[in-house]
Design an enzyme around this catalytic site. Sequence first.
Site, mmCIF file in Angstrom:
data_model
loop_
_atom_site.group_PDB
_atom_site.id
_atom_site.type_symbol
_atom_site.label_atom_id
_atom_site.label_comp_id
_atom_site.label_asym_id
_atom_site.label_seq_id
_atom_site.Cartn_x
_atom_site.Cartn_y
_atom_site.Cartn_z
ATOM 1 N N GLY A 167 78.558 3.465 8.685
ATOM 2 C CA GLY A 167 79.260 4.710 8.380
ATOM 3 C C GLY A 167 80.657 4.548 7.818
ATOM 4 N N ARG A 197 56.149 -8.099 19.526
ATOM 5 C CA ARG A 197 56.705 -8.281 18.190
ATOM 6 C C ARG A 197 58.098 -8.901 18.279
ATOM 7 N NH1 ARG A 197 57.572 -2.219 15.952
ATOM 8 N NH2 ARG A 197 55.870 -1.161 17.002
ATOM 9 N N ASN A 250 83.754 1.931 12.660
ATOM 10 C CA ASN A 250 82.598 1.773 11.788
ATOM 11 C C ASN A 250 82.903 0.595 10.872
ATOM 12 O OD1 ASN A 250 81.800 4.256 12.897
ATOM 13 N ND2 ASN A 250 82.572 5.432 11.146
ATOM 14 N N HIS A 267 93.709 -6.257 3.743
ATOM 15 C CA HIS A 267 92.481 -5.586 3.298
ATOM 16 C C HIS A 267 91.225 -6.393 3.652
ATOM 17 C CE1 HIS A 267 90.623 -2.570 0.559
ATOM 18 N NE2 HIS A 267 89.728 -3.520 0.349
ATOM 19 N N HIS A 274 89.629 -0.400 9.589
ATOM 20 C CA HIS A 274 90.304 0.672 10.323
ATOM 21 C C HIS A 274 89.417 1.161 11.466
ATOM 22 C CE1 HIS A 274 87.724 2.775 7.419
ATOM 23 N NE2 HIS A 274 87.736 3.818 8.244
ATOM 24 N N ASN A 284 93.396 11.821 9.764
ATOM 25 C CA ASN A 284 92.329 11.622 8.770
ATOM 26 C C ASN A 284 92.466 12.683 7.683
ATOM 27 O OD1 ASN A 284 89.778 11.619 7.390
ATOM 28 N ND2 ASN A 284 88.940 10.483 9.113
ATOM 29 N N HIS A 333 83.330 4.337 35.343
ATOM 30 C CA HIS A 333 83.962 3.070 34.984
ATOM 31 C C HIS A 333 83.906 2.964 33.454
ATOM 32 C CE1 HIS A 333 84.410 -1.179 36.827
ATOM 33 N NE2 HIS A 333 84.588 -1.368 35.536
HETATM 34 ZN ZN LIG Z 1 93.312 -1.960 1.615
HETATM 35 ZN ZN LIG Z 2 83.710 0.709 38.945
#
Ligand SMILES: [Zn+2]
Ligand SMILES: [Zn+2]
Length: 342
Positions: free
Chosen positions: A158, A20, A152, A112, A165, A75, A292
């Site tokens: 989300g 597919r 996000n 913005h 931000h 937050n 790593h």
């Molecule tokens: Zn803004």
């Molecule tokens: Zn490494």
Amino acid sequence: MPELRQNFFSKEWVIIATERAKRPEELATHRPVQPLPSFVETCPFCPGNESKTPPEVLRAPDNPAEPWAVRVIPNKFAALSSEVQPTRNLQHLRRRIDGFGFHEVIIDSPDHARCMALLPDEHVASILRVYRERYNALSLDRRVTHITIFKNHGADAGASLQHPHSQLIATPVIPSQVRHRLHEALRHYDDVGECMFCHMVEREVEDEMRIVLKGERFVALEEFASPTPFATHIFPLRHMASFGDISDLEVADLAHVLRTLLAKIYVGLENPDLNFTVRSAPAEYTGARHFHWYVSVIPRLTRVAGFELGSGMFINTVLPESAAEFLRKVAVDRGVAANAGQ
Ligand SMILES: [Zn+2]
Ligand SMILES: [Zn+2]
């Protein structure tokens, strides 16, 4: 023929469903372009509205007389609180910890309308330096055992606020997925005597077919067993377990590679919703030879459905090699990106 491929660090199997198979361009959003204004009076992250957010933790540049370029604030709707202690409680099989942690928002820029794909490399470098400063400051708190930095972009990824931000969540526990990967990496180190990530990156750079772009110090590539279309990882070429150890020169190169990759996704797939996350070893693994760190960029082009939820395995309908080839060919330079609008 369909094919099963094993993800080299999670050891999870992925079904590459070539039957597919979709051409990469079929996954572009084809969303109408809706230009955003650069300033929104009611947006708490826009300049002039600083009093609408909790008091800031950090700003860059740090001179309060200058306008800010990047701002960090707690937050307002934090998932965890730094006001409580991570007291553990075990009752029968029920294990609980009081909700200690840090949840911060990094406002990418005063603009913005400009998501990271549209910012100049130098500005992305300022954001990355802010990530590093907060990462290293919070790593010193002995109650913090793991820090996740993530973005996000778009409602399907989300994001609840439009103003670009990023976020950081510091937890008092190591997530089991992270612990599992650390154990796999340690097992490889013990068996073979090398960092499996360094080995993989070296091979991929040589093979070229899954490479999207390479800077002087970082490389962006499609995983061999990529669980979702266009899931792209950026690895430092120098071995480093912790993101906190990134040097200033490396910050500049990562800014270029990350911004270019985001711009290629923005142009080539028509601004899809996406997440990215910095996947770094927990604080006490700083200096570890077996792990790593890397950045994982995941465009949200498909939905997780019943099979994925029921098995933990993913079905990917785009060959990682085709995704890499597609992204390599998307032309972006600063001029194109900056004029593209939102
Ligand atoms: Zn803004
Ligand atoms: Zn490494």
